[in-house]
Design an enzyme around this catalytic site. Structure first.
Site, PDB file in Angstrom:
ATOM      1  N   GLY A  71       0.821  -1.211   0.000  1.00 66.24           N
ATOM      2  CA  GLY A  71       0.000   0.000   0.000  1.00 66.24           C
ATOM      3  C   GLY A  71       0.854   1.260   0.000  1.00 66.24           C
ATOM      4  O   GLY A  71       0.585   2.221  -0.717  1.00 66.24           O
ATOM      5  N   THR A  72       1.906   1.252   0.802  1.00 61.11           N
ATOM      6  CA  THR A  72       2.745   2.452   0.929  1.00 61.11           C
ATOM      7  C   THR A  72       3.359   2.838  -0.412  1.00 61.11           C
ATOM      8  O   THR A  72       3.345   4.008  -0.799  1.00 61.11           O
ATOM      9  CB  THR A  72       3.845   2.208   1.991  1.00 61.11           C
ATOM     10  N   ASN A 151      -8.273   3.803   8.914  1.00 57.81           N
ATOM     11  CA  ASN A 151      -7.769   2.597   9.562  1.00 57.81           C
ATOM     12  C   ASN A 151      -8.010   2.577  11.066  1.00 57.81           C
ATOM     13  O   ASN A 151      -8.148   1.522  11.664  1.00 57.81           O
ATOM     14  CB  ASN A 151      -6.273   2.419   9.282  1.00 57.81           C
ATOM     15  N   GLN A 179      -7.759   0.136   3.526  1.00 55.54           N
ATOM     16  CA  GLN A 179      -8.625  -0.459   4.556  1.00 55.54           C
ATOM     17  C   GLN A 179     -10.027  -0.762   4.039  1.00 55.54           C
ATOM     18  O   GLN A 179     -10.762  -1.521   4.661  1.00 55.54           O
ATOM     19  CB  GLN A 179      -8.730   0.475   5.767  1.00 55.54           C
ATOM     20  N   SER A 199      -3.692  -2.957  -0.753  1.00 49.12           N
ATOM     21  CA  SER A 199      -2.590  -3.719  -0.168  1.00 49.12           C
ATOM     22  C   SER A 199      -2.994  -5.171   0.072  1.00 49.12           C
ATOM     23  O   SER A 199      -4.110  -5.440   0.529  1.00 49.12           O
ATOM     24  CB  SER A 199      -2.205  -3.059   1.162  1.00 49.12           C
ATOM     25  N   GLY A 200      -2.064  -6.102  -0.182  1.00 49.81           N
ATOM     26  CA  GLY A 200      -2.363  -7.526  -0.045  1.00 49.81           C
ATOM     27  C   GLY A 200      -2.586  -7.984   1.381  1.00 49.81           C
ATOM     28  O   GLY A 200      -3.505  -8.768   1.663  1.00 49.81           O
ATOM     29  N   HIS A 201      -1.761  -7.484   2.312  1.00 44.85           N
ATOM     30  CA  HIS A 201      -1.800  -8.092   3.650  1.00 44.85           C
ATOM     31  C   HIS A 201      -2.987  -7.655   4.496  1.00 44.85           C
ATOM     32  O   HIS A 201      -3.178  -8.161   5.607  1.00 44.85           O
ATOM     33  CB  HIS A 201      -0.466  -7.876   4.392  1.00 44.85           C
ATOM     34  N   THR A 237      11.827  -7.056 -11.684  1.00 47.47           N
ATOM     35  CA  THR A 237      11.196  -8.349 -11.961  1.00 47.47           C
ATOM     36  C   THR A 237      10.043  -8.567 -10.986  1.00 47.47           C
ATOM     37  O   THR A 237      10.178  -8.351  -9.785  1.00 47.47           O
ATOM     38  CB  THR A 237      12.242  -9.482 -11.839  1.00 47.47           C
ATOM     39  N   CYS A 325       1.185   1.610  13.258  1.00 48.33           N
ATOM     40  CA  CYS A 325       2.401   2.359  12.942  1.00 48.33           C
ATOM     41  C   CYS A 325       2.685   3.385  14.023  1.00 48.33           C
ATOM     42  O   CYS A 325       3.813   3.780  14.228  1.00 48.33           O
ATOM     43  CB  CYS A 325       2.259   3.061  11.602  1.00 48.33           C
TER      44      CYS A 325
HETATM   45  N1  PLP Z   1      -3.053   3.075   4.149  1.00 47.91           N
HETATM   46  C1  PLP Z   1      -3.779   2.633   5.180  1.00 47.91           C
HETATM   47  C2  PLP Z   1      -5.112   3.253   5.454  1.00 47.91           C
HETATM   48  C3  PLP Z   1      -3.290   1.610   5.995  1.00 47.91           C
HETATM   49  O1  PLP Z   1      -4.017   1.188   7.021  1.00 47.91           O
HETATM   50  C4  PLP Z   1      -2.014   1.060   5.701  1.00 47.91           C
HETATM   51  C5  PLP Z   1      -1.429   0.019   6.581  1.00 47.91           C
HETATM   52  O2  PLP Z   1      -1.555   0.064   7.780  1.00 47.91           O
HETATM   53  C6  PLP Z   1      -1.302   1.539   4.601  1.00 47.91           C
HETATM   54  C7  PLP Z   1      -1.866   2.547   3.847  1.00 47.91           C
HETATM   55  C8  PLP Z   1       0.035   0.994   4.228  1.00 47.91           C
HETATM   56  O3  PLP Z   1      -0.071  -0.247   3.554  1.00 47.91           O
HETATM   57  P1  PLP Z   1       1.160  -1.267   3.525  1.00 47.91           P
HETATM   58  O4  PLP Z   1       1.307  -1.813   4.903  1.00 47.91           O
HETATM   59  O5  PLP Z   1       0.775  -2.318   2.520  1.00 47.91           O
HETATM   60  O6  PLP Z   1       2.355  -0.499   3.076  1.00 47.91           O
END
Ligand code: PLP
Length: 396
Positions: A71-72, A151, A179, A199-201, A237, A325
């Site tokens: 996501g970042t 989030n 989210q 984001s995958g996780h 890759t 975070c």
């Molecule tokens: N944006 C939101 C709203 C999130 O909650 C998060 C992860 O906590 C991210 C972005 C970042 O995603 P990633 O952990 O895949 O970098």
């Protein structure tokens, strides 16, 4: 000790079917998707299939999906790439103060590069007013970036309304949907956004993989230079096993969305009701209705959120105080602060985020543990003594 995980907004376990789908790509299928021989083409097909699965979940075309490392990266790519490619002489970026650090710190970086960032206010529920977004737009605006769902408190933003106004004025719109995806329906056509990050996780896929949706015709500069991968938008890759996992996670999210949203909302409401009936002096943070079905953020007056979190952890219950975070710092949550919540209430707030593995038994065990811990912590708190709070249900 049996453990209860109520921190699904921080991350999710890989779905067993996702793992199954990935395993061949960690074992025998090892080709480089850029190779033109059979081995390469086998991997290429897997990447293409995953691109389709991601696109299907958000109503996009496969050619509009760029795989990223999460996501970042998708957010950095969207914001920096859109600004670099489209700014011309314009200098304004519009966002909100309740965004994830990935957005806020990217905007901070751009501020250092000479752009100016307007942070729209949010109301007491953490929602942006689309009218204030419209008012903030000037001839200098390049990009609006507003998250789809928060989030920490789960509040869902009026991204569709904001995008409608922005597009009439020719301004690009990005939404951080990390989210929201997999929890509520997300459709890029309905939302009318130009860029969307996921984001995958957060959706039972692997960590370190994500995707950026780039509407056809929208130009975004790459973040990473190198080979001609991802239509020259993201060199390197491809992480084939993770991409395959993300694709499968998106397919499952699409199949399970409706059922899972109903189930999680019922469990979330059971948790909220349980807390309210057993513990006095609690307040909900976030919108009571317009929020993610799995998220509950509650303030427990006269209690330190960190102490509550650690005491719950000792009993095997995992929750979050503020965002993952931000934990480890004692700063009040920037989201709650922007909502007008003072430092004391903010420090006593806990986020419960439910997911696939959550059961009624987990919820009931959590209410029981909370009742006992909050009661004990309040007994030691001079503030609680002053207020004569006791630990009787107040029906608040
Ligand atoms: N944006 C939101 C709203 C999130 O909650 C998060 C992860 O906590 C991210 C972005 C970042 O995603 P990633 O952990 O895949 O970098």
């Amino acid at each position: 000790m049996s453990r209860v995980f109520l921190d699904y907004n921080a991350t999710t376990p890989v779905h067993p079917a996702v793992l199954e789908e990935m395993l061949p790509y960690l074992r025998e299928v090892f080709g480089n998707p850029s190779s033109i021989h059979w081995f390469g083409q086998e991997a290429r097909q897997a990447v293409d299939r995953a691109r389709q699965q991601v696109a299907d979940l958000i109503g996009a075309e496969p050619s509009e999906i760029v795989f990223t490392s999460g996501g970042t990266e998708a957010i950095n790519h969207a914001i920096r790439g859109a600004v670099e490619k489209n700014a011309g002489n314009s200098r304004q970026i519009i966002t909100s103060p309740i965004e994830h650090q990935a957005v806020l710190n990217t905007c901070d970086y751009l501020e250092g590069e000479g752009f100016h960032v307007t942070h729209l206010p949010v109301d007491e529920y953490g929602a942006v007013n689309p009218g204030s977004a419209a008012d903030a737009i000037t001839d200098d605006t390049i990009l609006i970036t507003i998250m789809l769902a928060n989030n920490e408190v789960g509040t869902i933003q009026p991204v569709r309304e904001i995008a409608g106004t922005a597009r009439e004025r020719g301004i690009l719109v990005h939404t951080d949907a990390v989210q929201a995806v997999g929890k509520i329906p997300v459709d890029v056509q309905q939302l009318g956004v130009d860029l969307l990050s996921l984001s995958g996780h957060k959706i039972y896929g692997p960590k370190g993989i994500g995707a950026l949706y780039v509407r056809r015709g929208v130009k975004v500069a790459p973040l990473i230079y190198g080979g001609h991968h991802e239509r020259r938008q993201r060199a390197g890759t491809e992480n084939v096993p993770a991409i395959v996992g993300l694709g499968k996670a998106c397919e499952l999210a699409r199949e399970e969305l409706d059922r899972s949203a109903v189930r999680l909302a019922a469990l979330r409401d059971r948790l909220e009701k349980g807390i309210r009936s057993q513990i006095p002096h609690v307040q909900l943070n976030g919108h009571p209705e317009n929020r993610l079905p799995n998220t509950l953020n509650v303030n427990f007056s006269f209690v330190e959120g960190e102490s509550l979190l650690m005491n719950l952890d000792l009993l095997g219950i995992a929750v979050s105080a503020g965002s993952a975070c931000a934990s480890g710092t004692s700063e009040p949550s920037h989201v709650l602060t922007a909502m007008g919540i003072g430092p004391e209430q903010s420090q006593g707030s806990i986020r419960f985020s439910l997911g696939r593995g959550t059961t009624e038994k987990d919820v009931d065990a959590t209410v029981k543990a909370l009742t006992e811990i909050v009661g004990r912590l309040r007994e030691m708190s001079p503030l609680a003594a002053d207020s004569n709070s006791g630990n009787q249900p107040s029906g608040e």
